[in-house]
Design a protein around this motif. Structure first.
Motif, short mmCIF file in Angstrom:
data_model
loop_
_atom_site.label_atom_id
_atom_site.label_comp_id
_atom_site.label_asym_id
_atom_site.label_seq_id
_atom_site.Cartn_x
_atom_site.Cartn_y
_atom_site.Cartn_z
N PHE A 41 0.84 -1.20 0.00
CA PHE A 41 0.00 0.00 0.00
C PHE A 41 0.87 1.25 0.00
O PHE A 41 0.52 2.26 -0.60
N PHE A 42 2.01 1.16 0.69
CA PHE A 42 2.99 2.25 0.71
C PHE A 42 4.21 1.79 -0.07
O PHE A 42 5.04 1.04 0.45
N PRO A 43 4.36 2.21 -1.33
CA PRO A 43 5.46 1.72 -2.18
C PRO A 43 6.85 1.99 -1.59
O PRO A 43 7.80 1.26 -1.87
N GLU A 44 6.95 3.03 -0.76
CA GLU A 44 8.25 3.35 -0.17
C GLU A 44 8.77 2.24 0.73
O GLU A 44 9.96 2.22 1.09
N ARG A 45 7.90 1.30 1.10
CA ARG A 45 8.35 0.15 1.89
C ARG A 45 9.39 -0.68 1.15
O ARG A 45 10.19 -1.38 1.78
N ILE A 46 9.36 -0.64 -0.17
CA ILE A 46 10.26 -1.47 -0.97
C ILE A 46 11.71 -1.07 -0.76
O ILE A 46 12.60 -1.93 -0.69
N LEU A 47 11.98 0.23 -0.65
CA LEU A 47 13.34 0.73 -0.44
C LEU A 47 13.56 0.93 1.04
O LEU A 47 12.97 1.83 1.66
N GLY A 71 19.20 -2.68 -11.54
CA GLY A 71 18.52 -2.71 -12.83
C GLY A 71 18.43 -4.07 -13.48
O GLY A 71 17.76 -4.22 -14.50
N VAL A 72 19.10 -5.07 -12.92
CA VAL A 72 19.05 -6.40 -13.52
C VAL A 72 17.66 -7.01 -13.34
O VAL A 72 16.99 -6.74 -12.34
N ASN A 73 17.22 -7.81 -14.30
CA ASN A 73 15.92 -8.46 -14.22
C ASN A 73 16.02 -9.65 -13.27
O ASN A 73 16.80 -10.58 -13.49
N ALA A 74 15.22 -9.63 -12.21
CA ALA A 74 15.30 -10.69 -11.19
C ALA A 74 14.92 -12.05 -11.77
O ALA A 74 15.51 -13.07 -11.41
N LYS A 75 13.94 -12.07 -12.67
CA LYS A 75 13.54 -13.34 -13.28
C LYS A 75 14.69 -13.93 -14.09
O LYS A 75 14.88 -15.16 -14.12
N ALA A 76 15.47 -13.07 -14.75
CA ALA A 76 16.61 -13.55 -15.54
C ALA A 76 17.64 -14.22 -14.64
O ALA A 76 18.26 -15.22 -15.03
N ILE A 77 17.84 -13.69 -13.45
CA ILE A 77 18.76 -14.31 -12.49
C ILE A 77 18.26 -15.70 -12.12
O ILE A 77 19.02 -16.67 -12.08
N HIS A 92 11.74 -24.16 -6.23
CA HIS A 92 11.75 -23.06 -5.27
C HIS A 92 12.20 -21.78 -5.95
O HIS A 92 12.76 -21.81 -7.05
N GLY A 93 11.94 -20.64 -5.33
CA GLY A 93 12.48 -19.39 -5.82
C GLY A 93 13.96 -19.27 -5.47
O GLY A 93 14.46 -19.93 -4.55
N THR A 94 14.68 -18.41 -6.19
CA THR A 94 16.09 -18.19 -5.89
C THR A 94 16.27 -17.32 -4.66
O THR A 94 17.18 -17.53 -3.85
N GLY A 95 15.40 -16.35 -4.48
CA GLY A 95 15.53 -15.47 -3.32
C GLY A 95 14.40 -14.45 -3.24
O GLY A 95 13.56 -14.36 -4.13
N HIS A 96 14.41 -13.70 -2.17
CA HIS A 96 13.37 -12.68 -1.97
C HIS A 96 13.85 -11.68 -0.93
O HIS A 96 14.77 -11.96 -0.14
N ALA A 101 9.46 -7.74 -1.85
CA ALA A 101 10.23 -7.44 -3.05
C ALA A 101 11.69 -7.15 -2.64
O ALA A 101 11.94 -6.67 -1.54
N PRO A 102 12.64 -7.46 -3.53
CA PRO A 102 12.44 -8.05 -4.87
C PRO A 102 12.31 -9.56 -4.80
O PRO A 102 12.94 -10.21 -3.98
N ARG A 103 11.48 -10.12 -5.66
CA ARG A 103 11.31 -11.56 -5.78
C ARG A 103 12.23 -12.06 -6.90
O ARG A 103 12.08 -11.68 -8.05
N VAL A 104 13.18 -12.89 -6.54
CA VAL A 104 14.06 -13.49 -7.54
C VAL A 104 13.50 -14.88 -7.83
O VAL A 104 13.86 -15.87 -7.19
N SER A 105 12.58 -14.92 -8.79
CA SER A 105 11.86 -16.16 -9.06
C SER A 105 11.33 -16.13 -10.48
O SER A 105 11.60 -15.20 -11.25
N SER A 106 10.53 -17.14 -10.81
CA SER A 106 9.97 -17.22 -12.15
C SER A 106 8.79 -16.29 -12.36
O SER A 106 8.30 -16.12 -13.47
#
Length: 329
Positions: A126-132, A277-283, A310-314, A323-328
């Protein structure tokens, strides 16, 4: 909090709502009402919580006025959440609110009957600033992570002390069989003593270790993988730590050693590719490819799914998965 003229409202408990905990920086075990109009925030709590919350609200990221439900509903029996929101809407002359995506449907329907409309915000959080994360939030996460590390160290210490009873295919510790439950209790006590809240700590051995989020039960097997996943929440700040390790008490089999080498190579290769800037899904896809070169292919359509399911990371924060979700996905 970014300036906005859209009236916003949350009705929830800070025990379960990370957004409410973030914007108030206080713990409210019971549901309460937070709203913001023209960058002035208000938090309405019960008389039971009023004094404590008013003392503690100073660290909120936006200036917040604490009020008691009595100011709006008085001693009337009409003190349900829709009555409270109706009273607030009438006093502040706001009849359309932006709310979190998981705002209660039944409450929204009841408010609509009163001419009050809520519009869910589809983006989360709800508060996007939580991501950073701020420097202070990073310190909170590090503190929780140290609790997880201490829990792991306690578990490793037990495994070092333990003896293998090969004749009965079991591990003995302190004159008794070492089970998932016993080792989990050691971890959880350590985390609790350091101020953390251990939540569903995973100690899964043998075949159980191949089933993600299986907590583990029964005797731990020797010479087989034991997955330890610890994700405590700091009881004072609400922030999470998280770590997972796979260990073997005894001699690892050739396939386990092969998996270890594959995972280490995939991890190191992924870390080298991490940059802004790297794409997490690409990782994540790269990690799958590396594991595949070692013979561990992923087949999600098989029954059961096989490989790297499983996902690679989160990220972590006021929620265990952020976020960030390092997954498919």
């Amino acid at each position: 909090m970014p300036h906005t003229h859209v009236p916003r409202l949350i009705y929830d408990s800070a025990e379960t709502s990370a957004d409410l905990r973030y914007i108030t920086q206080v713990l409210t075990p019971d549901p309460c009402l937070w709203f913001c109009i023209r960058n002035q925030a208000y938090l309405i709590v019960s008389p039971l919580e009023y004094s404590r919350i008013k003392r503690s609200i100073q660290d909120a990221p936006v200036a917040t006025t604490v009020m008691s439900t009595e100011e709006f509903t008085g001693s009337s029996h009409r003190n349900g959440p829709h009555h409270l929101i109706h009273a607030v809407s009438k006093r502040f002359k706001v009849f359309c609110w932006q709310v979190p995506f998981n705002f209660p449907l039944g409450l929204a329907a009841r408010l609509k009957r009163d001419g009050i409309h809520v519009r869910p915000k589809h983006d989360t959080p709800f508060f996007p600033e939580r991501i950073l994360k701020t420097e202070r939030e990073i310190e909170y996460i590090q503190a929780a992570q140290k609790m997880a590390e201490a829990g792991l160290a306690a578990a490793i210490d037990v495994l070092r002390q333990a003896q293998i009873d090969d004749g009965n295919n079991r591990i003995l510790w302190d004159d008794d069989v070492l089970t998932s439950e016993r080792l989990r209790a050691v971890i959880d006590r350590t985390v609790w003593d350091l101020g953390g809240l251990p939540l569903h700590t995973i100690v899964a051995g043998g075949k159980q270790s191949a089933d993600p989020h299986e907590m583990g039960h029964g005797p731990l097997p020797p010479h087989a993988p034991i997955v330890i996943d610890i994700f405590p929440r700091d009881r004072s700040t609400g922030y999470f730590g998280d770590l997972t390790r796979t260990v073997v008490k005894g001699e690892a089999s050739p396939i386990v050693k092969q998996a270890f080498q594959a995972v280490r190579e995939a991890r190191d290769s992924a870390i080298q590719r991490l940059k802004p800037g790297v794409n997490a899904k690409a990782i994540h896809e790269h990690v799958k490819a590396v594991l595949s070169t070692h013979g561990f292919t992923t087949e999600l359509a098989s029954d059961p799914p096989r490989g790297f399911i499983h996902g690679t990371g989160h990220g972590v924060g006021l929620e265990i998965h952020e976020a960030p979700r390092v997954s498919s996905i």
